[in-house]
Design an enzyme around this catalytic site. Sequence first.
Site, short mmCIF file in Angstrom:
data_model
loop_
_atom_site.label_atom_id
_atom_site.label_comp_id
_atom_site.label_asym_id
_atom_site.label_seq_id
_atom_site.Cartn_x
_atom_site.Cartn_y
_atom_site.Cartn_z
N SER A 180 -24.88 44.65 -19.60
CA SER A 180 -24.61 45.73 -18.66
C SER A 180 -23.10 45.84 -18.57
O SER A 180 -22.41 44.84 -18.34
CB SER A 180 -25.25 45.46 -17.31
OG SER A 180 -25.25 46.64 -16.54
N GLU A 181 -22.59 47.06 -18.74
CA GLU A 181 -21.15 47.20 -18.97
C GLU A 181 -20.29 46.89 -17.75
O GLU A 181 -19.07 46.79 -17.88
CB GLU A 181 -20.84 48.60 -19.52
CG GLU A 181 -21.11 49.75 -18.59
CD GLU A 181 -22.49 50.34 -18.77
OE1 GLU A 181 -23.38 49.60 -19.23
OE2 GLU A 181 -22.69 51.52 -18.42
N ASN A 182 -20.91 46.71 -16.59
CA ASN A 182 -20.09 46.29 -15.45
C ASN A 182 -19.75 44.80 -15.51
O ASN A 182 -18.94 44.32 -14.72
CB ASN A 182 -20.78 46.63 -14.13
CG ASN A 182 -22.12 45.95 -13.98
OD1 ASN A 182 -22.92 45.96 -14.92
ND2 ASN A 182 -22.37 45.34 -12.85
#
Lengths: 221, 221, 232, 232
Positions: free
Chosen positions: A46-48
């Site tokens: 997840s890119e966060n």
Amino acid sequence: MALDKKGIAKRIAQELRDGWYVNLGIGIPTLIANYIPQGIEVEFQSENGILGMGPFPYDGEEDADLINAGKQTITALPGAVYFDSALSFAMIRGQHVQLTVLGAMEVSENGDIANWKIPGRMVKGMGGAMDLVASAENIIVAMMHTNKKGESKLLPNCTLPLTGVSCIKKVVTNLAVLDVLPEGGFKLIERAPGVSVDEIIAATSGKLLIEGEIPEMVIEE
Amino acid sequence: MALDKKGIAKRIAQELRDGWYVNLGIGIPTLIANYIPQGIEVEFQSENGILGMGPFPYDGEEDADLINAGKQTITALPGAVYFDSALSFAMIRGQHVQLTVLGAMEVSENGDIANWKIPGRMVKGMGGAMDLVASAENIIVAMMHTNKKGESKLLPNCTLPLTGVSCIKKVVTNLAVLDVLPEGGFKLIERAPGVSVDEIIAATSGKLLIEGEIPEMVIEE
Amino acid sequence: MNKVVANVKEACEGLESGMTIMLGGFGLCGIPENCIAQMVNLGINDLTCISNNAGVDDFGLGFLLQGRQIKKMISSYVGENDEFERQMLSGELDVELIPQGTLAERCRATGAGIPAFYTPAGFGTEVAEGKETREFNGKMYVLEKAFEPDFAIVKAWKGDTQGNLIYKGTARNFNPMMASAGKITIAEVEELVAPGQLDPNQIHTPGIFVQRIFQGEKYEKRIEQRTVRIKG
Amino acid sequence: MNKVVANVKEACEGLESGMTIMLGGFGLCGIPENCIAQMVNLGINDLTCISNNAGVDDFGLGFLLQGRQIKKMISSYVGENDEFERQMLSGELDVELIPQGTLAERCRATGAGIPAFYTPAGFGTEVAEGKETREFNGKMYVLEKAFEPDFAIVKAWKGDTQGNLIYKGTARNFNPMMASAGKITIAEVEELVAPGQLDPNQIHTPGIFVQRIFQGEKYEKRIEQRTVRIKG
């Protein structure tokens, strides 16, 4: 019968391969995590800032410091890693993530995608979508074949502002699986169960290539 | 009398200011750590990846995983941090290190420095020197005023391959403290104890600016 | 190298109207709650805020939007905020949208003394308009530049008095790069400890990047999208 | 996502003559000792090695130099090695010297999908010859590009079976950026543990960057410059 959102997710899950790191966008793509084929192992990025995302937490066990890119509370699996946004997008731009699945408003026959902005409407932003589509070697678009007005979302050219150019290789819709050919055009690979080739032709305004018998998708209930 | 290497280090130590992060090169600069003025606190960065370097370890307490940029075994002070080479040079290029002190073979009157290569001799490499001189706002060169042949190392132009251009602001030698002026030229600030202005003039081949009375350095024994 | 300030008031000294300020966080996760509250108290305005998101109506940067303290937002995604939408559509608020990875990399570049770099993100889109583009190895890239923020404000889990920081979980997000990017960087932490209390191997932001640190008085840590599964 | 290989032999499968290989370490600190020994065993040659240093005569990359397995070294500093000097002066060995920070940043760029960036290091020197230079905000910079290594070989302190790595002390150095840069990245570790044994907050190299991992049989961890003070 055309697929529902779950069906689209199930069909895309069949594209997963053992050992892949996968980034799933918000909406239909998120559902894919529920349908990982038996015997293969994939890890979700997840890119966060997390690799090794697990299921949602049990009620009362939510941690405000542990969310996914959709800002939902999540859990972490054993072997998970947290990292900062620069390293996260290093993974993405550096093509360390093997598959990206995201939604779209429009896809063109040369692989352009538009999924972030509708002129005249409030623009919320592209988030990580532009980085993802500009970088991934392997991008699947998950979307309905037509919009709410019944107009095709598979077009000769995108009409909306682009998210990325010549980047989409595969589209899975409620009606069909289509490859976007390097030379341009949507090549019909599979039909949704009970959906005819004519229905797909009628719903596709971009160049459609149909060769031989088109098999039906096999989707388990 | 001209300063010895310790004397040069002691004089440069007077330039330290409370709260500064400092990178010391190999040779004379390393000695500066022994002469930090009372009442001020500085922290040493070593570009191989540590902030908060302490003294050498006691015999038998060396750790092969804990060295400085000179590859010497060191210790870490409370509050020390280890980091990778990319972050280390982010600190340096990003001007988070307030002072860099390094040795030189030549310095020119416009602030160019040569300290990494002598044509015809084995070249060992620039290490981090080019990053340091290209980035630091505040660089002091610590060196002998003349080379082994007695030739001035403060020149109109460097004759050796450059390490950096227009970057040196201050030079401390065994004979003098000199500022390199933005418009070019070495401005004499202080003389070593017992060294005459004439001796400095004789030993300086670059443009030398002398205004008024030049005080003697005050160096504690 | 003591970086400790007495409180949030002292931490935010020097913040002024018209400044460009970076604020860490992703959604409401890992945002500097105490400093945002103080920015409301200070009543400064005409701010340019660089932050991945713009908070929600009644939390995070939403507080500054309510008071019309922000002139321009530089973000990657700004949904979930009615007041933001109103100000943006009415033209009161200037908004610059940047791909999330480009935003992160530009923050890193700022702190790392890299004035510009090439990224594939946004090539062929309106994000690349007016920017230099260039081919490397057959692929097209866009030239992106570092920012010039006056202050960076970050939130960490633990910090020591020297400014060394450790973040928790996905609350790390943009905080480390922004911490490195401020001319002055303010860090608020949940727990402030003595030097030596943090493992030197495990510091996310070395103290060299931090000018001021304090322990925040209270953290609500609001959850934006509470999603749970039922035990059974 | 099990990345474990049985031993160093299996880890180094596919390494071939003529390849470009990145090797972590600074001096003899944090070098992949077991893989270097295996490269000697394999007898591969014409190698281009990207590593900050070139070892000493009888340790580290010095072993590969003794066997004339290296065609070209890309490093920032190559002293302390007589055989290196002999081969370099005789023209047998090609050497490309790069500023240390530029080397680190180029390794990072390689892994991060950044094809090129600007750095001030080396402007006005022979390092900038033939390279594009450019002014940003009144200062001059040099355009530097990513590498294209076939393999990256790194050494970590602890790793788990998924390839997550933690380094110790200053043995971290170039290892994390190089780990991210290999088409195939091999990690050798002092201690291999199960997933979940390492704190997810404290991983230096996420396993996504690592394709093969194994526990090294033995580590000499030689010290290059033993410096001590006397108790008293």
